[in-house]
Design an enzyme around this catalytic site. Structure first.
Site, PDB file in Angstrom:
ATOM      1  N   GLU A 125       0.826  -1.215   0.000  1.00 18.82           N
ATOM      2  CA  GLU A 125       0.000   0.000   0.000  1.00 18.82           C
ATOM      3  C   GLU A 125       0.855   1.258   0.000  1.00 18.82           C
ATOM      4  OE1 GLU A 125      -2.976  -0.334  -0.685  1.00 18.82           O
ATOM      5  OE2 GLU A 125      -3.207  -2.468  -0.253  1.00 18.82           O
ATOM      6  N   GLU A 189      -1.226  -2.445  -9.684  1.00 16.16           N
ATOM      7  CA  GLU A 189      -1.193  -3.378  -8.560  1.00 16.16           C
ATOM      8  C   GLU A 189       0.088  -4.210  -8.578  1.00 16.16           C
ATOM      9  OE1 GLU A 189      -3.174  -3.728  -5.930  1.00 16.16           O
ATOM     10  OE2 GLU A 189      -4.392  -2.046  -6.612  1.00 16.16           O
TER      11      GLU A 189
END
Length: 268
Positions: A125, A189
């Site tokens: 993250e 991602e």
């Protein structure tokens, strides 16, 4: 059709700025400034804190902060790092806003056996944040919308049948989503996985634990078909992490991490 598109595409090319993603060095499309991205982060944080219940587990809060600060230090960025734990045992999620504020949902903890596996999640993250992926996604949406508008005008001027025009417009929308938006999201991602792996290795969290985390996470339930998803499958993540592992282990060993494992890496 090309003549119709040029008035839209020329100013678009002048607006687009380029940046480089950290660690991967990938060239990025940027039409949003870091200041604008941070402002979006602060606004999102206000909304999140209004509706979510923060955990009162002081031991867990301290542990998340300790792990997060080790990763934050590895970024070598002087952001206003903050770490929140949201009490939602049924939500396996986490994210980092552009202002350096990280949110961990307690539901993700069931998939982590130790600090290094939680570091896998947090480093991923934080990787999104330091690579300015929010700004990049907003920029890509702007580019896609402008290009779609130009294409729609071209279709309108070149197709006479309303039925045929409707078919072209439907294909345009589907093509933009399947051919641009979703693949781009999956690419970001995968890049966050790459960046996160190197960050956790630099922070002296064993990068091999990332594969253990994703294997366990893969067992949580049926995953969506990759081509219709914003995220790569767990299997694809594991494959990429396995390929990158020699590089991550080199960082881990060069930092003397194997000799300095402490209670900080104990099971949750």
């Amino acid at each position: 059709m090309k003549r119709l598109l040029m008035p839209f595409l020329l100013p678009l090319l002048l607006l687009i700025g380029c940046a480089k993603a950290p660690i991967t060095g990938r060239t990025q499309i940027m039409m949003v400034t870091p200041q604008q991205e941070k402002a979006m982060g602060f606004q999102a944080e206000k909304e999140i804190l209004k509706k979510e219940k923060l955990s009162t587990d002081q031991a867990l809060i301290a542990r998340v902060r300790r792990i997060g600060m080790r990763i934050a230090k590895a970024t070598e960025l002087n952001l206003d790092w903050k770490f929140y734990v949201i009490e939602k045992p049924d939500v396996a999620n986490a994210f980092c806003l552009a202002n350096g504020h990280v949110f961990i949902y307690t539901g993700i903890l069931k998939y982590t056996d130790n600090d290094a596996q939680l570091a896998t999640v947090m480093a991923h993250e934080i990787g999104h944040a330091i690579a300015h992926h929010v700004a990049e996604q907003v920029s890509m949406a702007m580019v896609t919308n402008i290009a779609a508008t130009a294409a729609a005008i071209a279709i309108e001027h070149n197709v006479k049948s309303s039925t045929e025009e409707a078919a072209y417009m439907a294909a345009l929308g589907l093509g933009a989503n399947m051919g641009i938006v979703l693949p781009y999201s999956r690419m970001l991602e995968s890049e966050a996985d790459h960046i996160g792996l190197m960050l956790m290795a630099k922070a002296c969290y064993d990068p091999r634990e990332s594969i253990k985390f994703w294997k366990k996470f893969a067992k949580k339930g049926k995953e969506p078909i990759v081509y219709f998803s914003t995220h790569p499958s767990s299997a694809q993540r594991i494959e990429q992490l396995t390929e990158l592992m020699p590089q991550a282990m080199k960082i881990y060993r060069q930092s003397g991490c194997e000799k300095s494992v402490s209670a900080a890496d104990s099971p949750l």
